[in-house]
Design an enzyme around this catalytic site. Structure first.
Site, PDB file in Angstrom:
ATOM      1  N   ARG A 136      -9.749  12.481  38.774  1.00  8.54           N
ATOM      2  CA  ARG A 136      -9.347  13.806  38.262  1.00  8.54           C
ATOM      3  C   ARG A 136      -9.914  14.937  39.133  1.00  8.54           C
ATOM      4  O   ARG A 136     -10.309  15.984  38.637  1.00  8.54           O
ATOM      5  CB  ARG A 136      -9.796  13.980  36.799  1.00  8.54           C
ATOM      6  CG  ARG A 136      -9.006  13.153  35.818  1.00  8.54           C
ATOM      7  CD  ARG A 136      -9.469  13.395  34.399  1.00  8.54           C
ATOM      8  NE  ARG A 136     -10.834  12.934  34.207  1.00  8.54           N
ATOM      9  CZ  ARG A 136     -11.656  13.379  33.274  1.00  8.54           C
ATOM     10  NH1 ARG A 136     -11.255  14.292  32.429  1.00  8.54           N
ATOM     11  NH2 ARG A 136     -12.883  12.910  33.176  1.00  8.54           N
ATOM     12  N   SER A 195     -10.358  18.736  11.609  1.00  8.85           N
ATOM     13  CA  SER A 195     -11.471  18.851  12.542  1.00  8.85           C
ATOM     14  C   SER A 195     -12.104  20.231  12.462  1.00  8.85           C
ATOM     15  O   SER A 195     -11.433  21.229  12.210  1.00  8.85           O
ATOM     16  CB  SER A 195     -11.005  18.575  13.968  1.00  8.85           C
ATOM     17  OG  SER A 195      -9.991  19.466  14.326  1.00  8.85           O
ATOM     18  N   HIS A 217      -4.052  28.135  17.903  1.00  9.14           N
ATOM     19  CA  HIS A 217      -3.959  27.954  19.348  1.00  9.14           C
ATOM     20  C   HIS A 217      -4.439  29.184  20.095  1.00  9.14           C
ATOM     21  O   HIS A 217      -4.546  29.184  21.314  1.00  9.14           O
ATOM     22  CB  HIS A 217      -2.531  27.592  19.748  1.00  9.14           C
ATOM     23  CG  HIS A 217      -2.107  26.283  19.146  1.00  9.14           C
ATOM     24  ND1 HIS A 217      -1.313  26.209  18.030  1.00  9.14           N
ATOM     25  CD2 HIS A 217      -2.431  25.016  19.468  1.00  9.14           C
ATOM     26  CE1 HIS A 217      -1.152  24.935  17.703  1.00  9.14           C
ATOM     27  NE2 HIS A 217      -1.812  24.198  18.562  1.00  9.14           N
TER      28      HIS A 217
HETATM   29  N1  GLN Z   1      -6.716  16.020  11.702  1.00 17.51           N
HETATM   30  C1  GLN Z   1      -6.509  16.413  13.054  1.00 17.51           C
HETATM   31  C2  GLN Z   1      -7.423  17.584  13.385  1.00 17.51           C
HETATM   32  O1  GLN Z   1      -7.676  18.376  12.556  1.00 17.51           O
HETATM   33  C3  GLN Z   1      -5.066  16.795  13.323  1.00 17.51           C
HETATM   34  C4  GLN Z   1      -4.841  17.148  14.764  1.00 17.51           C
HETATM   35  C5  GLN Z   1      -3.389  17.336  15.168  1.00 17.51           C
HETATM   36  O2  GLN Z   1      -2.545  17.618  14.377  1.00 17.51           O
HETATM   37  N2  GLN Z   1      -3.092  17.196  16.406  1.00 17.51           N
HETATM   38  O3  GLN Z   1      -7.891  17.737  14.475  1.00 17.51           O
END
Ligand code: GLN
Ligand code: ZN
Length: 745
Positions: A20, A425, A686
């Site tokens: 990488r 998360s 995001h």
């Molecule tokens: N449960 C996961 C999180 O909260 C869902 C992540 C995702 O939708 N990509 O990180």
């Protein structure tokens, strides 16, 4: 100047480097730690390495211009001058303008990022309008060609073809600009011919999806025009990821010298070529080596297919089915894989050897071909899992009546209206990552690692209680990745050490390998969830990754239908759900963010996929009592095409990305009569921005207008692992306050 195509080629090669290196260099440049010249140096070294590797492997036809600082679609946009004014206006250097389009700058958001067909690679969506002024800018293609030639390697420059480029673009009817764009390609081809380029590769994968007669006619018009140029390189139109359908006769009606077909994802292309009649004067580039998966090729079967084609065309060359961009660089770097698994695998470097061997075998016979791998070890079979699967009945994919479930869950959970929750998360802090690295390196023992993670769980639970959330999560600190975490614990799955694949820009992923029957040997998440639940009176939501997403983000065995592998994963998850329920967990979320992305490219294949995808999810989630509330979570996509499948999942609550699309998904759900719980994201995670309280209130109000309050949940768009604690705390405070305000507390 050589005019024959050669016997073997690849459509593209990984550009990130064996370790990488490109990721590290590009990120250092962004951080201001190295300058543009140092970045260019690393890039040139990486390109030279690839060309030498391909030449030393005795590949006959070697591509160039497959290197990219970020994305090859963006490179093509630059080559045709399709740089939106909003970026030119910034007055940055060429390189920084390029990165501004890719990543955005304070003043300007980036181009949109989206999935490259049915892969996990993401490209930047070109913006084309009626005012876009196309200008030929062959600088990069010419420079790479010259750079390779200086190393003694004659190459074939690669560009995204004009028709696919416009079909991938957004803007007001970009396809209306095809004729202008083709003239720009004509100028690029002329410049390449001036430099002595013998062959050019134009990629047209968009034609393996359903296309209108007008779009197919446009393909024919474009390549007739380019083919009619008097001074140009020979043209190789590469297609991949599926069956060319009616686009094949259209291409054959043009003067292009070579046509590439994917015979792995589109075996019917052989029949189509046969039906097209003798292919005089043409080279068929037969994509016989899978560029999208990591299994060794059945070389004898591939030679047989190649021989059929050799009977039809003037010349047949062997190639990978698509660019090798989608597989890891070199199997030789994997020192810890079970040798019985690695002898079945081929990464990019090994696939080059395969095309070379196939090219020779087509010419000289199969005598020199290496033997196929031995039969799969008996230990990879789990007869108990297979017996359970054959014994399954429809009721095993069916939960109790929804009304009964709602009543039982109300009694058990006693939640307020507009309950608040998160997607799972919490921030993956530097300390967590450091602890994981220490643990991997053996400097932190298992007990010490578990202790650190538990401390984090406790912290996350306390934080959520303080903020006043209604359904809590444990925060997923112990998960490196939502798929790999499960793959590491399931039988039949393996993780690699260095198997990185570019996902977008500098971001790489390391997909696990599902090679045998999947079986759960022990509970995978129960201790973490139960520990979190022991710390609070509020319900804690268990957190699993669904079968479709586990498959989508792995390299999956091809010796049985995907549906069967999905059901094996589903059985493991079903047992996990039951164990979570037995441990007192009353809410379980099974994430399926990849449901949309693996949707087959052709409509005719979509229903069969959705049927097994939904069936696997239901198998995973329907083994629990009515009072266990099943959630699912979806993101990253336009849901329109899969909205009935989302309903068919029969989850009690569906949380779904919605804030960027301004809650449109709620109308789509209402339109199909969805009547269970829904949590449209009210905070776009995001972006690092903390949404103002009024904004969140507004989003919740908009949602309440579309969905009755007793079925509506309030949550962010997705998990919080990429965010920092200060923004997470502030944003969640607004989220909880917004729910309270709309409730009228
Ligand atoms: N449960 C996961 C999180 O909260 C869902 C992540 C995702 O939708 N990509 O990180
Ligand atoms: Zn998500």
């Amino acid at each position: 100047m050589t005019t024959t195509f050669g016997q073997s080629t690849v459509l593209g090669y990984p550009r990130i480097g064996a370790n990488r290196e490109l990721k590290k260099a590009v990120e250092s440049y962004w951080a201001g730690r190295i300058d543009a010249a140092a970045l260019a140096d690393t890039a040139a070294t990486l390109r030279a390495e690839v060309w030498r590797t391909l030449r030393d492997a005795r590949l006959d036809a070697i591509p160039s211009n497959t290197f990219s600082y970020y994305d090859h679609v963006l490179d093509t946009a630059v080559a045709v001058g399709a740089i939106p004014d909003r970026f030119t206006r910034l007055g940055l250097s060429e390189l920084d303008t390029y990165f501004a389009m890719a990543r955005g700058v304070d003043a300007e958001p980036a181009l949109e990022l989206t999935k490259w067909f049915a892969t996990n690679y993401h490209y930047l969506v070109p913006e084309i309008g009626p005012d876009t002024v196309f200008t030929a800018n062959p600088t990069k293609a010419l420079a790479e060609y010259a750079e390779a030639r200086d190393l003694g390697v004659v190459t074939r420059p690669v560009l995204v073809g004009p028709a696919t480029f416009l079909l991938l673009a957004k803007g007001h009817d970009p396809f209306a600009r095809l004729d202008d764009l083709v003239e720009t390609y004509a100028r690029i081809l002329t410049a390449l011919a001036d430099a002595g380029v013998a062959w050019v590769q134009l990629d047209e994968p968009a034609y393996v999806t359903d296309r209108s007669p007008e779009e197919i006619a446009a393909l024919r018009r474009a390549y007739t025009r380019l083919g009619d140029l008097t001074h140009r390189p020979r043209i190789f139109v590469a297609t991949y990821f599926g069956d060319l359908g009616d686009a094949l006769p259209a291409l054959l009606a043009t003067p292009v010298e070579a046509i590439g077909v994917d015979l792995v994802a589109g075996p019917d292309n052989v029949k189509r070529l046969a039906a097209a009649g003798p292919l005089r004067g043409r080279t068929i580039v037969a994509g016989l080596v899978d560029g999208h998966n990591i299994w060794r090729t059945d070389l004898r079967a591939a030679v047989a297919t190649g021989a059929v084609l050799a009977g039809l065309a003037d010349h047949v060359a062997v190639a990978t089915s698509c660019s090798l961009l989608h597989v890891p660089v070199d199997l030789a770097a994997e020192t810890r894989l079970d040798p019985r698994l690695s002898e079945r695998l081929a990464f990019a470097r090994q696939k080059v050897d395969e095309v070379v061997a196939l090219g020779r075998a087509l010419r000289d016979g199969t005598g020199q071909l290496p033997p196929p791998p031995p039969a799969a070890p008996a230990g990879w079979r789990h007869d108990d899992v297979r017996t359970r699967l054959t014994a399954l009945r429809p009721v095993d994919r069916q939960r109790g009546d929804y009304a009964d479930r709602v009543a039982a869950q109300r009694r058990r959970l006693a939640l307020p209206a507009l309950p608040t929750t998160t997607i799972g998360s919490f921030p993956q802090t530097a300390e967590l990552r450091a602890a994981r690295a220490e643990h991997r390196a053996g400097r932190l023992d298992d007990a010490g690692y578990v202790q650190r993670m538990r401390a984090e769980v406790a912290h996350v639970v306390r934080l959520q209680e303080r903020l006043g959330l209604d359904v809590l999560v444990h925060g997923e600190p112990e998960r490196n990745d939502m798929v790999q975490y499960f793959a590491e614990q399931l039988d039949g799955c393996a993780a690699t050490e260095h198997g990185w694949v570019q996902s977008y820009g500098s971001r790489c992923v390391r997909p696990p390998i599902i090679y045998g029957d999947v079986a759960r040997t022990a509970p995978m998440t129960v201790e973490w969830s139960a520990y979190a639940q022991s710390l609070t009176d509020k319900p804690v939501k268990g957190m699993l990754t669904g079968p479709v997403t586990i498959l989508a983000w792995s390299f999956v065995r091809t010796d049985q239908p995907l549906a069967d592998t999905a059901d094996q994963v589903a059985l493991a998850l079903r047992d996990e759900c039951r164990d979570l329920a037995a441990a007192g967990i009353g809410v379980i979320q099974v994430d399926e963010p990849a449901l949309r992305e693996t949707l087959p490219l052709r409509r005719a294949d979509q229903q069969a996929y959705l049927d097994w995808a939904v069936a696997a999810f239901r198998l995973a989630t329907s083994g629990v009592a009515d009072d266990v509330q099943i959630h699912t979570h979806l993101c990253y996509s336009e849901f329109g095409e899969v909205i009935t499948a989302i309903d068919a999942l029969d989850a009690d609550v569906t949380s779904i990305e919605a804030s960027r699309s301004k809650m449109e998904v709620l109308d789509d759900l209402a339109a199909i009569g969805y009547r269970r719980g829904v949590g449209p994201g009210v905070w776009d995670i995001h972006s690092p921005r903390v949404p103002a309280l009024d904004e969140v209130v507004e989003a919740v109000r908009r949602a309440v207008a579309a969905v009755p309050a007793d079925r509506l949940w309030v949550n962010p768009d997705c998990g919080l692992k990429t965010r920092g604690y200060p923004e997470v705390e502030a944003s969640l405070r607004h989220l909880v306050a917004a729910a309270a305000r709309v409730r009228g507390d």
